[in-house]
Write a protein that holds these residues in place. Sequence first.
Motif, PDB file in Angstrom:
ATOM      1  N   SER A   1       0.827  -1.210   0.000  1.00  0.00           N
ATOM      2  CA  SER A   1       0.000   0.000   0.000  1.00  0.00           C
ATOM      3  C   SER A   1       0.859   1.258   0.000  1.00  0.00           C
ATOM      4  O   SER A   1       0.619   2.187  -0.781  1.00  0.00           O
ATOM      5  CB  SER A   1      -0.934  -0.007   1.218  1.00  0.00           C
ATOM      6  OG  SER A   1      -1.644   1.206   1.325  1.00  0.00           O
ATOM      7  N   TRP A   2       1.863   1.308   0.862  1.00  0.00           N
ATOM      8  CA  TRP A   2       2.696   2.511   0.950  1.00  0.00           C
ATOM      9  C   TRP A   2       3.496   2.728  -0.324  1.00  0.00           C
ATOM     10  O   TRP A   2       3.691   3.871  -0.745  1.00  0.00           O
ATOM     11  CB  TRP A   2       3.616   2.414   2.157  1.00  0.00           C
ATOM     12  CG  TRP A   2       2.892   2.488   3.471  1.00  0.00           C
ATOM     13  CD1 TRP A   2       1.632   2.981   3.690  1.00  0.00           C
ATOM     14  CD2 TRP A   2       3.371   2.046   4.746  1.00  0.00           C
ATOM     15  NE1 TRP A   2       1.299   2.873   5.017  1.00  0.00           N
ATOM     16  CE2 TRP A   2       2.337   2.310   5.702  1.00  0.00           C
ATOM     17  CE3 TRP A   2       4.547   1.454   5.189  1.00  0.00           C
ATOM     18  CZ2 TRP A   2       2.479   1.993   7.051  1.00  0.00           C
ATOM     19  CZ3 TRP A   2       4.694   1.150   6.535  1.00  0.00           C
ATOM     20  CH2 TRP A   2       3.670   1.413   7.461  1.00  0.00           C
ATOM     21  N   ALA A   3       3.982   1.653  -0.931  1.00  0.00           N
ATOM     22  CA  ALA A   3       4.742   1.802  -2.171  1.00  0.00           C
ATOM     23  C   ALA A   3       3.881   2.444  -3.261  1.00  0.00           C
ATOM     24  O   ALA A   3       4.352   3.301  -4.021  1.00  0.00           O
ATOM     25  CB  ALA A   3       5.262   0.451  -2.639  1.00  0.00           C
ATOM     26  N   ARG A   4       2.616   2.055  -3.325  1.00  0.00           N
ATOM     27  CA  ARG A   4       1.724   2.657  -4.317  1.00  0.00           C
ATOM     28  C   ARG A   4       1.399   4.108  -3.964  1.00  0.00           C
ATOM     29  O   ARG A   4       1.343   4.965  -4.856  1.00  0.00           O
ATOM     30  CB  ARG A   4       0.435   1.831  -4.434  1.00  0.00           C
ATOM     31  CG  ARG A   4       0.620   0.547  -5.227  1.00  0.00           C
ATOM     32  CD  ARG A   4      -0.651  -0.261  -5.301  1.00  0.00           C
ATOM     33  NE  ARG A   4      -0.481  -1.393  -6.210  1.00  0.00           N
ATOM     34  CZ  ARG A   4      -0.858  -1.399  -7.478  1.00  0.00           C
ATOM     35  NH1 ARG A   4      -1.462  -0.335  -7.989  1.00  0.00           N
ATOM     36  NH2 ARG A   4      -0.655  -2.438  -8.243  1.00  0.00           N
ATOM     37  N   GLN A   5       1.173   4.381  -2.708  1.00  0.00           N
ATOM     38  CA  GLN A   5       0.852   5.754  -2.317  1.00  0.00           C
ATOM     39  C   GLN A   5       2.019   6.691  -2.591  1.00  0.00           C
ATOM     40  O   GLN A   5       1.833   7.788  -3.131  1.00  0.00           O
ATOM     41  CB  GLN A   5       0.479   5.801  -0.828  1.00  0.00           C
ATOM     42  CG  GLN A   5      -0.831   5.092  -0.481  1.00  0.00           C
ATOM     43  CD  GLN A   5      -1.129   5.157   1.001  1.00  0.00           C
ATOM     44  OE1 GLN A   5      -1.223   6.230   1.581  1.00  0.00           O
ATOM     45  NE2 GLN A   5      -1.278   4.006   1.628  1.00  0.00           N
ATOM     46  N   VAL A   6       3.221   6.283  -2.230  1.00  0.00           N
ATOM     47  CA  VAL A   6       4.395   7.119  -2.470  1.00  0.00           C
ATOM     48  C   VAL A   6       4.686   7.198  -3.960  1.00  0.00           C
ATOM     49  O   VAL A   6       5.121   8.237  -4.470  1.00  0.00           O
ATOM     50  CB  VAL A   6       5.610   6.584  -1.693  1.00  0.00           C
ATOM     51  CG1 VAL A   6       6.857   7.409  -1.996  1.00  0.00           C
ATOM     52  CG2 VAL A   6       5.335   6.600  -0.193  1.00  0.00           C
TER      53      VAL A   6
ATOM     54  N   VAL B   1      12.093   4.191  -2.493  1.00  0.00           N
ATOM     55  CA  VAL B   1      11.136   3.707  -1.499  1.00  0.00           C
ATOM     56  C   VAL B   1      11.642   2.417  -0.862  1.00  0.00           C
ATOM     57  O   VAL B   1      11.583   2.243   0.372  1.00  0.00           O
ATOM     58  CB  VAL B   1       9.752   3.491  -2.138  1.00  0.00           C
ATOM     59  CG1 VAL B   1       8.782   2.870  -1.131  1.00  0.00           C
ATOM     60  CG2 VAL B   1       9.193   4.811  -2.655  1.00  0.00           C
ATOM     61  N   LEU B   2      12.165   1.501  -1.682  1.00  0.00           N
ATOM     62  CA  LEU B   2      12.677   0.233  -1.149  1.00  0.00           C
ATOM     63  C   LEU B   2      13.827   0.479  -0.174  1.00  0.00           C
ATOM     64  O   LEU B   2      13.877  -0.111   0.907  1.00  0.00           O
ATOM     65  CB  LEU B   2      13.125  -0.672  -2.294  1.00  0.00           C
ATOM     66  CG  LEU B   2      13.701  -2.031  -1.890  1.00  0.00           C
ATOM     67  CD1 LEU B   2      13.254  -3.113  -2.878  1.00  0.00           C
ATOM     68  CD2 LEU B   2      15.228  -1.998  -1.863  1.00  0.00           C
TER      69      LEU B   2
END
Length: 822
Positions: free
Chosen positions: A50-55, A69-70
Amino acid sequence: MGGQLGGVIFLIETTEQPEGSTEHRSIGVDLLVYLVFFLSGAAALIYEISWARQVGLLFGHTIHAAGVVLASYFFGMAVGYLVGARWSLRIAPLYGYAIAEAIVVVWAFLIPVLLDWSESSFAAGLLTHSSLAVQTLSRVLFSFFLLLPATVALGITLPMIAMVCSSHGSGCLSDARNTMRVTWAYAINTTGALIGVLVATFYLLITVGVTTSSYLAAGLSLVCCLVAIGMQWAGWCPSPAGTTVRREAETGTTSGGPPTWLLLGLAALSGFGTLGLQVLYTRMFSLVFHNSSYTFGVVIAVFLAALALGAAIVGAVQRRVDAWKLAGWVTGFGAVATAVSVSLFVMFTHLEYFSFGRTFWGYVTGACGLVTLVVGPPVLLLGMLLPLVWKLEGGQAGRVVGWLTAINTLAAALGALLASFVILPLLGLWMSLIMMAGLFACCSLALLWRSLRPVWLVAGGLVFLGVAVFAWRYPLEVERELGRSKGERLIQRWNSPYGWIDVVQVEGSPIYKIRQNLHYRFGKTGSNTREFRQAHIPLMLHPDPQDVLFLGLGTGLTAGGSIPHESVQRVDLVELIPEVVEACRLLADHNFNVIDHPRVDVFVDDARHYLLGTDRKYDVIVSDLFVPWESESGYLYTVEHYQVAKERLKPNGHFCQWLPLFQLGAGEFEAIADSFASVFPHVTIWWAELGSSKPVVALIGSDEPLRVSSEATAERLDSLWKKIGKTDSAMQDVGRFWDLYLGDWQLKNPDSLNTDEHPKVEFATPVSNRQRQLMSSRVLWDYYNRVLGRLPRQQAVLLDPAIPMLPEEQQRARQRLMIFGK
């Protein structure tokens, strides 16, 4: 610290069990601990997805943004492991675990708020700064501090649970009972992560929503937090403060074990190699899969399943097997299995497009089986290494697990980044996989050289060398044979972070193709009629297009089609993959040299991110054909994307969205069209490709109805054909051009829009694809008769036609004849 990292010597053992000891706690308590950690693992992966998509929506869905992000996520986790290691003897472990989960819950609700704030604050200017250095630095810092509280808290949970599980004796991993419990807890947590991936990918993201999925994960974390507090209150697990241990024990060392540097090296190799292989295997399967979020989810799920099983095996066998020798054997066999996996992949697929099963679930089952056969054995073996390193260290569980896993995690982030941005571009896919296998092979020889006779070491090395050479040569031979069977000759290949970018030539012809990962074709030269038409139609519908933006480059033919238009003064091109830009340069004779044309500026960026960051305004924006089922491509078809694009239009500007109907089901087409119509008051649909096998249409959005001058259009068409030197028969005059007008689209279902929160198109099109529901041939004929052929034609008006237009029914009949031949 001496020879052991984080070792703990208990100089005085207790003669009496403290109150709340778990030395003899019930199996039910252990099962409850495992259940809590299972749910924690599931929540962690839902957060990550979820956070990867939001960012990604803020940074753009580029490989570089994903790397930022990773790295931020893994660095925060590593810090958490270190904090957990330090505090594992200073606080009741279940309390420490509960506090960490509570922090995650709070921060999960703050992350969307902070992301919204960043889009409307001074931070937005830094994150989209024209200077690459400023932009990169600001992204790294923003991502790091945005995720840090949550990722640190997630990292703390593992050392704390390791302490909870180490209830025997002095709580050290030298006790086989403690090692078994800790490794099984780790395996169960990883299994939970596997379930989190599957649930998020196949259900939550599309049904619950991207951001809401993180809230649901926060609910799981809250449950884990409350259960942990309840268990501690009940006295089921003791506090370290209740044990009679000298304080100096926290910094002591055990004697006779492997040196610290060696354990650190093994932990680092485990992380570096395992996550590097995940990147490489994902890239390998992208050669044959349709590369949706589902297939990526399958690869990650199999990876996690193999890691979990490897850890569970260590927990089961570590009592009976020497950990040092077992580490040598699993790295050796893992190295051979990695090399063999390359050959198995090529043998099973022949590098052809994977098309197992007649339904979506049949396809997913086949994909899962293929990934398991190829990836499962090597990852299972290599996944045993980290738990074995814990066992070899043998010290206090929380400190050992925390410190060694922190090193493992940092090395994992480095392995993923180097595999994507350095190793793959330098060595290519096959050699990169062999190099990773070689690292583990060298490790195995180093670990076993004292316990095996030299002849066996040499024999093992020769076996690996033979397998590795075959794994390198075999794919090259199969690929050459594949090219010969298709009549294609490879001109140039770029090993990009986005996969293979190839320019190929059809044997015996002047036709060139640009393709990605063997099977996805950006386009080809030849007649070029349809590609040029994708520029001509939207430009002809605007009375005076001067500033034009193209989102997506492909072969450069569509953007190149704007060059002969006399009114066009400036053309901006946005392309995600830099190697595609270089490939287009090789086709300069076919695309009007669009890359280096003096009126053209090329921007390498995510299309959505470019629109967010630019202050330029355009008369016409043309969004090219994007494969709707590819992971995260669906964000280029959302309401929010169209809203951003509309803000970049000049007054009376037009936005053109090209749609490949042959890659969409009826439901997905309507979701896109409704999303488009929710932003643009006037939407018209135009044909570009008139065949029924691969039909292509455009959605043209504007604030006002289209009013097209017949006389001016005739003059512009005449000038255009003279400049190009040939005529497009489908729009050779005003009458034929107007035949391409299919009708108007009005918002039908406002409750089923494609949005950032519910990216329905991305997840629905793979299902339509495998269920044979895409709109071509018979499916298109049925939909045309039910819907498209009945659309009103009122939003586009041809002014003062020189030749009387045919009646509506005759125009429809001529359209059907052109499209379907009947």
